[in-house]
Design an enzyme around this catalytic site. Structure first.
Site, PDB file in Angstrom:
ATOM      1  N   LYS A   1      27.659  40.757  40.445  1.00 11.96           N
ATOM      2  CA  LYS A   1      27.268  41.577  39.254  1.00 11.96           C
ATOM      3  C   LYS A   1      26.970  40.540  38.121  1.00 11.96           C
ATOM      4  O   LYS A   1      25.798  40.980  37.116  1.00 11.96           O
ATOM      5  CB  LYS A   1      28.340  42.479  38.812  1.00 11.96           C
ATOM      6  CG  LYS A   1      28.627  43.423  39.957  1.00 11.96           C
ATOM      7  CD  LYS A   1      29.743  44.422  39.335  1.00 11.96           C
ATOM      8  CE  LYS A   1      31.038  43.842  39.036  1.00 11.96           C
ATOM      9  NZ  LYS A   1      31.793  43.134  40.100  1.00 11.96           N
TER      10      LYS A   1
ATOM     11  N   ARG B   1      34.897  50.906  35.440  1.00 13.05           N
ATOM     12  CA  ARG B   1      35.431  50.337  36.576  1.00 13.05           C
ATOM     13  C   ARG B   1      36.359  51.581  37.087  1.00 13.05           C
ATOM     14  O   ARG B   1      36.750  51.204  38.090  1.00 13.05           O
ATOM     15  CB  ARG B   1      36.247  49.396  36.166  1.00 13.05           C
ATOM     16  CG  ARG B   1      35.808  47.962  36.844  1.00 13.05           C
ATOM     17  CD  ARG B   1      36.841  47.008  36.209  1.00 13.05           C
ATOM     18  NE  ARG B   1      36.700  45.702  36.972  1.00 13.05           N
ATOM     19  CZ  ARG B   1      36.084  44.483  36.397  1.00 13.05           C
ATOM     20  NH1 ARG B   1      35.269  44.768  35.377  1.00 13.05           N
ATOM     21  NH2 ARG B   1      36.361  43.410  37.108  1.00 13.05           N
TER      22      ARG B   1
ATOM     23  N   ARG C   1      33.892  29.582  43.625  1.00 11.26           N
ATOM     24  CA  ARG C   1      33.293  30.081  42.688  1.00 11.26           C
ATOM     25  C   ARG C   1      33.916  29.339  40.949  1.00 11.26           C
ATOM     26  O   ARG C   1      34.878  29.197  41.071  1.00 11.26           O
ATOM     27  CB  ARG C   1      33.503  31.473  42.208  1.00 11.26           C
ATOM     28  CG  ARG C   1      32.676  32.214  41.039  1.00 11.26           C
ATOM     29  CD  ARG C   1      32.561  33.640  41.471  1.00 11.26           C
ATOM     30  NE  ARG C   1      33.575  34.257  40.747  1.00 11.26           N
ATOM     31  CZ  ARG C   1      33.465  35.787  40.390  1.00 11.26           C
ATOM     32  NH1 ARG C   1      32.364  36.240  40.824  1.00 11.26           N
ATOM     33  NH2 ARG C   1      34.615  36.480  39.822  1.00 11.26           N
TER      34      ARG C   1
ATOM     35  N   ARG D   1      38.236  30.551  37.257  1.00  9.48           N
ATOM     36  CA  ARG D   1      39.029  31.658  36.572  1.00  9.48           C
ATOM     37  C   ARG D   1      40.460  31.769  37.381  1.00  9.48           C
ATOM     38  O   ARG D   1      40.365  31.657  38.713  1.00  9.48           O
ATOM     39  CB  ARG D   1      38.193  32.940  36.774  1.00  9.48           C
ATOM     40  CG  ARG D   1      37.077  32.878  35.657  1.00  9.48           C
ATOM     41  CD  ARG D   1      36.165  34.062  35.977  1.00  9.48           C
ATOM     42  NE  ARG D   1      36.913  35.357  36.260  1.00  9.48           N
ATOM     43  CZ  ARG D   1      36.121  36.541  36.545  1.00  9.48           C
ATOM     44  NH1 ARG D   1      35.013  36.552  36.199  1.00  9.48           N
ATOM     45  NH2 ARG D   1      36.826  37.461  36.874  1.00  9.48           N
TER      46      ARG D   1
ATOM     47  N   ARG E   1      42.535  42.350  44.046  1.00  7.94           N
ATOM     48  CA  ARG E   1      41.451  42.841  42.838  1.00  7.94           C
ATOM     49  C   ARG E   1      40.457  43.712  44.031  1.00  7.94           C
ATOM     50  O   ARG E   1      39.873  44.728  43.588  1.00  7.94           O
ATOM     51  CB  ARG E   1      40.640  41.770  42.329  1.00  7.94           C
ATOM     52  CG  ARG E   1      41.353  40.877  41.142  1.00  7.94           C
ATOM     53  CD  ARG E   1      40.613  39.733  40.641  1.00  7.94           C
ATOM     54  NE  ARG E   1      39.513  40.152  39.975  1.00  7.94           N
ATOM     55  CZ  ARG E   1      38.311  39.717  39.698  1.00  7.94           C
ATOM     56  NH1 ARG E   1      38.192  38.373  40.399  1.00  7.94           N
ATOM     57  NH2 ARG E   1      37.248  40.081  39.102  1.00  7.94           N
TER      58      ARG E   1
HETATM   59  P1  AMP Z   1      35.621  40.531  35.458  1.00  2.17           P
HETATM   60  O1  AMP Z   1      34.797  39.480  34.664  1.00  2.17           O
HETATM   61  O2  AMP Z   1      34.314  41.874  35.053  1.00  2.17           O
HETATM   62  O3  AMP Z   1      35.533  40.255  36.771  1.00  2.17           O
HETATM   63  O4  AMP Z   1      36.770  41.042  34.541  1.00  2.17           O
HETATM   64  C1  AMP Z   1      37.664  40.174  34.391  1.00  2.17           C
HETATM   65  C2  AMP Z   1      39.003  40.899  34.160  1.00  2.17           C
HETATM   66  O5  AMP Z   1      38.984  41.609  32.977  1.00  2.17           O
HETATM   67  C3  AMP Z   1      39.183  42.037  35.438  1.00  2.17           C
HETATM   68  O6  AMP Z   1      39.933  41.511  36.499  1.00  2.17           O
HETATM   69  C4  AMP Z   1      40.280  43.166  34.481  1.00  2.17           C
HETATM   70  O7  AMP Z   1      41.673  42.612  34.278  1.00  2.17           O
HETATM   71  C5  AMP Z   1      39.591  42.879  33.066  1.00  2.17           C
HETATM   72  N1  AMP Z   1      38.346  44.076  32.842  1.00  2.17           N
HETATM   73  C6  AMP Z   1      37.162  43.684  32.871  1.00  2.17           C
HETATM   74  N2  AMP Z   1      36.491  44.910  32.759  1.00  2.17           N
HETATM   75  C7  AMP Z   1      37.325  46.092  32.843  1.00  2.17           C
HETATM   76  C8  AMP Z   1      37.297  47.365  32.797  1.00  2.17           C
HETATM   77  N3  AMP Z   1      36.124  47.951  32.891  1.00  2.17           N
HETATM   78  N4  AMP Z   1      38.459  48.047  33.237  1.00  2.17           N
HETATM   79  C9  AMP Z   1      39.600  47.361  33.094  1.00  2.17           C
HETATM   80  N5  AMP Z   1      39.782  46.063  33.150  1.00  2.17           N
HETATM   81  C10 AMP Z   1      38.631  45.233  32.945  1.00  2.17           C
END
Ligand code: AMP
Length: 220
Positions: A15, A90, A125, A158, A169
């Site tokens: 994504k 999400r 990654r 990360r 996750r």
């Molecule tokens: P991502 O980079 O999109 O994988 O997001 C990294 C982390 O940020 C996730 O594992 C969550 O802890 C938090 N996060 C990002 N977007 C959301 C969301 N829409 N709702 C809840 N937590 C989020």
């Protein structure tokens, strides 16, 4: 015509990478809640610090927090021709909050990749904390090991990309995020894309959908 897109799919489906590329192709801002939360954390804001523990353990940040930052982001003038939502909504609660705020989506791109492939992908990654570009030691290595091709910043892995955190996750994705496929299918705006293949091939599949889509979407 406005192009209001949302990228949906499990963690590791691509994504972020595809949003980043499509943002350049279509000249639309990429709105990544993960990137915004990481930036808030780096800047040491109360929001960023409050979100840090949840993020490192791969848990969701509370709905009201992410809904708040997205609503604020959508008031900026650069969204006038559209946007690409990456990692938001999400949960169904977040999707309902978005609809209640009057935000209409034109298309939801659902990137499908099997769980086994995702676990394989996630180990290796690395991302650029400078510009957000993503690399992979096997599938998409940077020209110089550990250094971003696009801006020269040192790449990082990360903390939520370890296998153990990743499995959690993935479980959260199936329990809390995957119901969004049905939520947006009811609204007639879901487009399923095979996320297997090279970055260019997947990008092309999405580009064709976005450029060829019906311009009279149902209202969310
Ligand atoms: P991502 O980079 O999109 O994988 O997001 C990294 C982390 O940020 C996730 O594992 C969550 O802890 C938090 N996060 C990002 N977007 C959301 C969301 N829409 N709702 C809840 N937590 C989020």
């Amino acid at each position: 015509m406005r192009t209001r897109l949302m990228m949906l799919g499990p963690p590791g489906a691509g994504k972020g990478t595809q949003s980043h590329r499509l943002s350049e192709v279509f000249g639309l801002p990429q709105i990544s809640t993960g990137d915004m939360l990481r930036a808030a954390r780096k800047a040491g804001t109360p929001l960023g610090l409050a979100a840090a523990t949840a993020m490192d353990s791969g848990k969701f940040v509370p709905d009201e927090v992410v809904v708040g930052i997205v609503k604020e982001r959508l008031t900026l003038p650069d969204v006038q021709h559209g946007f690409i939502l990456d990692g938001f909504p999400r949960t169904v609660v977040q999707a309902e909050a978005l609809a209640e705020a009057g935000v209409v989506l034109d298309a939801v791109i659902n990137i499908v990749v099997a769980d086994e492939e995702l676990v394989e992908r996630i180990t290796g990654r690395c991302t650029c904390p400078g510009c957000g570009s993503a690399f992979h030691t096997r599938y998409h290595p940077p020209t110089t090991e550990g250094v971003c091709d696009d801006c020269g910043t040192e790449l990082v892995v990360r903390p939520d990309d370890t296998a153990e955190v990743f499995i959690g996750r993935l479980a959260d994705y199936w329990a809390k995020t995957s119901p969004l496929v049905a939520f947006y299918t009811q609204r007639g705006i879901v487009h399923t894309v095979d996320g297997i293949g090279g970055l260019e091939a997947v990008q092309e599949r999405i580009r064709v959908i976005v450029e060829g889509r019906d311009s009279s979407p149902l209202t969310v």
